[in-house]
Design an enzyme around this catalytic site. Sequence first.
Site, mmCIF file in Angstrom:
data_model
loop_
_atom_site.group_PDB
_atom_site.id
_atom_site.type_symbol
_atom_site.label_atom_id
_atom_site.label_comp_id
_atom_site.label_asym_id
_atom_site.label_seq_id
_atom_site.Cartn_x
_atom_site.Cartn_y
_atom_site.Cartn_z
ATOM 1 N N GLN A 62 30.027 41.506 51.190
ATOM 2 C CA GLN A 62 29.155 42.638 50.858
ATOM 3 C C GLN A 62 27.713 42.325 51.242
ATOM 4 O O GLN A 62 27.241 41.201 51.048
ATOM 5 C CB GLN A 62 29.206 42.923 49.355
ATOM 6 C CG GLN A 62 30.512 43.549 48.891
ATOM 7 C CD GLN A 62 30.460 43.832 47.399
ATOM 8 O OE1 GLN A 62 29.613 44.579 46.928
ATOM 9 N NE2 GLN A 62 31.374 43.217 46.663
HETATM 10 P P1 GTP Z 1 35.070 40.903 50.269
HETATM 11 O O1 GTP Z 1 35.539 39.909 49.271
HETATM 12 O O2 GTP Z 1 34.493 42.146 49.641
HETATM 13 O O3 GTP Z 1 34.116 40.314 51.278
HETATM 14 O O4 GTP Z 1 36.362 41.412 51.120
HETATM 15 P P2 GTP Z 1 37.510 40.524 51.811
HETATM 16 O O5 GTP Z 1 37.131 40.279 53.220
HETATM 17 O O6 GTP Z 1 37.823 39.340 50.976
HETATM 18 O O7 GTP Z 1 38.738 41.533 51.844
HETATM 19 P P3 GTP Z 1 40.047 41.525 50.901
HETATM 20 O O8 GTP Z 1 40.891 40.336 51.199
HETATM 21 O O9 GTP Z 1 39.611 41.741 49.506
HETATM 22 O O10 GTP Z 1 40.822 42.793 51.482
HETATM 23 C C1 GTP Z 1 40.258 44.093 51.467
HETATM 24 C C2 GTP Z 1 41.370 45.136 51.553
HETATM 25 O O11 GTP Z 1 42.008 45.075 52.829
HETATM 26 C C3 GTP Z 1 42.483 44.928 50.514
HETATM 27 O O12 GTP Z 1 42.896 46.195 50.052
HETATM 28 C C4 GTP Z 1 43.591 44.272 51.312
HETATM 29 O O13 GTP Z 1 44.877 44.525 50.821
HETATM 30 C C5 GTP Z 1 43.404 44.929 52.676
HETATM 31 N N1 GTP Z 1 43.904 44.095 53.783
HETATM 32 C C6 GTP Z 1 43.639 42.797 54.014
HETATM 33 N N2 GTP Z 1 44.248 42.379 55.135
HETATM 34 C C7 GTP Z 1 44.932 43.441 55.628
HETATM 35 C C8 GTP Z 1 45.763 43.636 56.778
HETATM 36 O O14 GTP Z 1 46.012 42.740 57.610
HETATM 37 N N3 GTP Z 1 46.281 44.891 56.954
HETATM 38 C C9 GTP Z 1 46.036 45.904 56.076
HETATM 39 N N4 GTP Z 1 46.608 47.083 56.334
HETATM 40 N N5 GTP Z 1 45.251 45.751 54.993
HETATM 41 C C10 GTP Z 1 44.708 44.544 54.768
#
Ligand code: GTP
Length: 171
Positions: A62
Amino acid sequence: GLKKKEVNVLCLGLDNSGKTTIINQLKPSNAQTQDIVPTIGFSIEKFKTSSLSFTVFDMSGQGRYRNLWEHYYKEGQAIIFVIDSSDKLRMVVAKEELDTLLNHPDIKHRRMPILFFANKMDLREALSSVKVSQLLCLENIKDKPWHICASDAVKGEGLQEGVDWLQDQIR
Ligand code: GTP
Ligand code: MG
């Protein structure tokens, strides 16, 4: 038994790219969580491969937390940079953050392997890893080993190939 070599990895990339989902998949199944929420600040996670024991700084992507990233650059020996391949609108923001990272004094002249995940390849609108690589101008990275893998972190696809590459880069 033999003690595995300890390696610190920084997991970076925009919010919602899938960083926490990827790291969760790399952990042993009994340590995985079911409900993944946006990371606040950062979280320290651990996983092992055949020869290495990884400590991951899973940073929040974020905007308001991105200024935390640089405080951990010195500790990191490798980087996992995650891109939401379906987020065309923010590809330029991802590139800006990558360029800022690569130009940082604590990163710039170090041989730090960078593993890119072109994540969310399961989505119909996702760009290919070749296209993501072009948009981020990865071919301009000359002083660090890098590799890009297409991944689907929800199903866990493409992750092992990336981690195998990363393990080979660390000696
Ligand atoms: P921050 O902690 O806010 O920086 O985000 P992050 O990069 O850690 O992302 P996170 O792992 O929380 O995933 C964000 C959303 O994307 C979640 O709803 C996951 O289920 C979805 N997501 C993650 N990887 C994939 C993917 O390969 N395909 C799909 N369709 N959704 C995904
Ligand atoms: Mg997260």
